[in-house]
Design a protein around this motif. Structure first.
Motif, short mmCIF file in Angstrom:
data_model
loop_
_atom_site.label_atom_id
_atom_site.label_comp_id
_atom_site.label_asym_id
_atom_site.label_seq_id
_atom_site.Cartn_x
_atom_site.Cartn_y
_atom_site.Cartn_z
N ASP A 264 44.55 42.28 45.78
CA ASP A 264 45.15 42.16 47.01
C ASP A 264 44.05 42.62 47.99
N THR A 265 42.95 43.11 48.22
CA THR A 265 42.16 43.46 49.02
C THR A 265 41.54 42.19 49.82
N ALA A 266 40.76 42.59 50.82
CA ALA A 266 40.26 41.29 51.57
C ALA A 266 38.94 40.82 50.75
N GLN A 267 38.32 41.84 49.91
CA GLN A 267 36.96 41.48 49.08
C GLN A 267 37.34 42.15 47.93
N PRO A 268 37.99 41.40 46.75
CA PRO A 268 38.39 41.81 45.52
C PRO A 268 37.10 41.87 44.74
N GLY A 269 37.00 42.85 43.79
CA GLY A 269 35.77 42.75 42.98
C GLY A 269 34.47 43.37 43.65
N LYS A 270 34.50 43.53 44.79
CA LYS A 270 33.48 44.18 45.50
C LYS A 270 33.07 45.81 44.95
N SER A 271 34.06 46.48 44.80
CA SER A 271 33.77 47.94 44.59
C SER A 271 33.90 48.56 43.40
N HIS A 272 34.85 47.73 42.55
CA HIS A 272 35.24 48.30 41.15
C HIS A 272 34.90 47.32 40.17
N PRO A 273 34.61 47.79 38.98
CA PRO A 273 34.33 47.02 37.73
C PRO A 273 35.74 46.17 37.34
N LYS A 274 35.33 45.18 36.79
CA LYS A 274 36.66 44.34 36.10
C LYS A 274 37.57 45.26 35.30
N ALA A 275 38.81 45.20 35.47
CA ALA A 275 39.76 45.70 34.43
C ALA A 275 39.13 45.54 33.03
N ALA A 276 38.70 44.15 32.72
CA ALA A 276 38.27 43.77 31.39
C ALA A 276 37.25 44.61 30.77
N ALA B 231 51.92 43.67 35.40
CA ALA B 231 51.43 43.97 36.80
C ALA B 231 51.09 42.50 37.47
N GLY B 232 50.87 41.40 36.86
CA GLY B 232 50.64 40.44 37.43
C GLY B 232 49.09 40.54 38.05
N ALA B 233 48.30 40.97 37.19
CA ALA B 233 46.89 40.87 37.32
C ALA B 233 46.32 39.95 36.75
N THR B 234 45.97 38.91 37.56
CA THR B 234 45.58 37.50 37.06
C THR B 234 44.42 37.29 36.55
N LYS B 235 43.52 38.22 37.12
CA LYS B 235 41.97 38.19 36.37
C LYS B 235 42.07 38.83 35.33
N ALA B 236 42.69 40.02 35.15
CA ALA B 236 42.96 40.86 33.73
C ALA B 236 43.43 39.81 32.71
N ILE B 237 44.53 39.28 33.21
CA ILE B 237 45.29 38.16 32.12
C ILE B 237 44.41 37.21 31.70
N ALA B 238 43.52 36.64 32.58
CA ALA B 238 42.65 35.45 32.26
C ALA B 238 41.45 36.19 31.37
N ASP B 239 41.03 37.35 31.82
CA ASP B 239 39.96 37.87 30.79
C ASP B 239 40.25 38.37 29.55
N LEU B 240 41.55 38.64 29.20
CA LEU B 240 42.00 39.02 27.90
C LEU B 240 42.59 38.37 27.10
N GLN B 241 42.33 36.91 27.39
CA GLN B 241 43.17 36.06 26.39
C GLN B 241 42.27 35.70 25.30
N ASP B 242 41.11 35.91 24.98
CA ASP B 242 40.18 35.59 24.07
C ASP B 242 40.22 37.02 23.15
N ILE C 220 44.66 48.89 35.13
CA ILE C 220 45.27 47.38 35.51
C ILE C 220 45.75 47.53 36.82
N LEU C 221 46.48 48.66 36.97
CA LEU C 221 46.91 48.76 38.28
C LEU C 221 45.69 48.94 39.36
N ILE C 222 44.78 49.48 39.08
CA ILE C 222 43.67 49.16 40.14
C ILE C 222 43.14 47.96 40.37
N GLU C 223 42.91 46.84 39.25
CA GLU C 223 42.63 45.50 39.31
C GLU C 223 43.60 44.82 40.02
#
Length: 327
Positions: free
Chosen positions: A203-215, A278-289, A195-198
């Motif tokens: 907060d980087t200039a190109q989010p999601g470019k280098s790492h898999p999603k936390a989900a 953490a305020g990891a908005t993408k992870a929050i959205a991805d883990l709702q269901d 989650i912290l990595i996500e």
């Protein structure tokens, strides 16, 4: 004089190396050096050095995990059972998170990710002032294969998933009906790093470019946990020279159902709790269901990859498919 953060990291590495030897009955296959960087960023990377691997971790990584665990233990309902905390020491939880992070970095070496000539030194491709996050490793591919520009990012992320997988196995260790609370705690400590990595990646200039999603990483973690109760029976069958598991070696249906209620579902809930803290908005959205998340794990176990509906599961399928296509 070593800082407290440096001492913590060196203790975590010592524990990791001892655990590797105890669990796998063999030392880690290479020398492991550690440089502790005095920097406030959450940052870890590794590079090949001689016949071993050199890890670099910032003091800010320790501080971030300590602060995060202190926050979630005091402000959320994480790691609770029956209204009581199953673990209440933020520093102890941070150490487990650090051990998993170190294993992740070490496993890039153990899996041969540094063997490609392009990968002797591997740092996250981010603006220099950010120092990066977790190393990205390109696999040693068959030279006859052509890796296209479109395929390479999938391969880079897949190496992260492979390192995750190996580190997850080591930290979770074996299944036992007596260690459910320990399993839940360790799995949640792993989730905290993901989650912290996500969050930092967002907060980087190109989010999601280098790492898999936390989900995606959590999908693999929960998938491992869900199947963990089968492993003792599988090992017993292998030792006996049998191709199939003896049903009598498996836990009862009642034990499996209780394990799901007391470990699997709470680990998912803990991960969502971490994402919100953490305020990891993408992870929050991805883990709702939650329902779809676990249906996708069931589909993965059955090989029904076309039926995947959650973003994490879909990325998981695409990463492994891209890697297999280029081996």
């Amino acid at each position: 004089m070593a800082t407290s953060e440096e001492t913590r990291l060196r203790d975590a590495l010592t524990t990791a190396l001892q655990h590797h030897k105890e669990v796998l009955d063999t030392p880690f296959p290479g020398e492991v050096a550690l440089t502790v960087m005095d920097h406030t960023d959450f940052c870890a990377f590794a590079h090949a050095e001689g016949d071993g691997v050199h890890l670099h971790v910032s003091t800010g990584t320790v501080h971030a995990l300590d602060q995060f665990w202190d926050q979630v233990l005091h402000q959320t309902d994480i790691l609770q059972r029956g209204g009581k905390l199953i673990a209440d020491d933020p520093e102890a939880l941070s150490q487990i998170s650090l051990i998993w992070l170190l294993f992740h970095e070490m496993k890039h070496f153990g899996l041969g990710h540094f063997e490609d000539a392009r990968c002797k030194t591997l740092i996250e491709a981010a603006p220099p002032q950010t120092l990066g996050l977790i190393t990205i490793a390109v696999p040693a591919l068959d030279p006859e294969n052509t890796v296209t520009k479109d395929t390479t990012p999938y391969l880079l992320k897949c190496q992260e998933m492979e390192a995750d997988h190996e580190a997850i196995e080591l930290v979770l260790d074996a299944y036992s009906a007596d260690n459910w609370l320990e399993l839940r705690m360790r799995a949640t400590c792993i989730s905290a790093v993901m989650i912290l990595i996500e969050k930092v990646d967002e907060d980087t200039a190109q989010p999601g470019k280098s790492h898999p999603k936390a989900a995606t990483r959590l999908f693999q973690l929960l998938g491992h946990l869900i199947q963990l109760w089968q492993v003792p029976a599988q090992i017993k069958s292998q030792h006996a020279g049998r191709d199939a598991i003896n049903p009598n070696d498996l836990p009862s249906d009642e034990e499996i159902a209780t394990y799901q209620r007391q470990v699997i579902i709470p680990v998912f809930a803990d991960a969502l709790c971490l994402a919100k803290a953490a305020g990891a908005t993408k992870a929050i959205a991805d883990l709702q269901d939650q329902t779809s998340f676990f249906l996708d794990i069931a589909n993965a176990q059955l090989g029904n990859t076309d039926a995947m509906v959650t973003l994490g599961a879909k990325e998981w399928v695409s990463l492994w498919a891209a890697a297999e296509a280029c081996r």
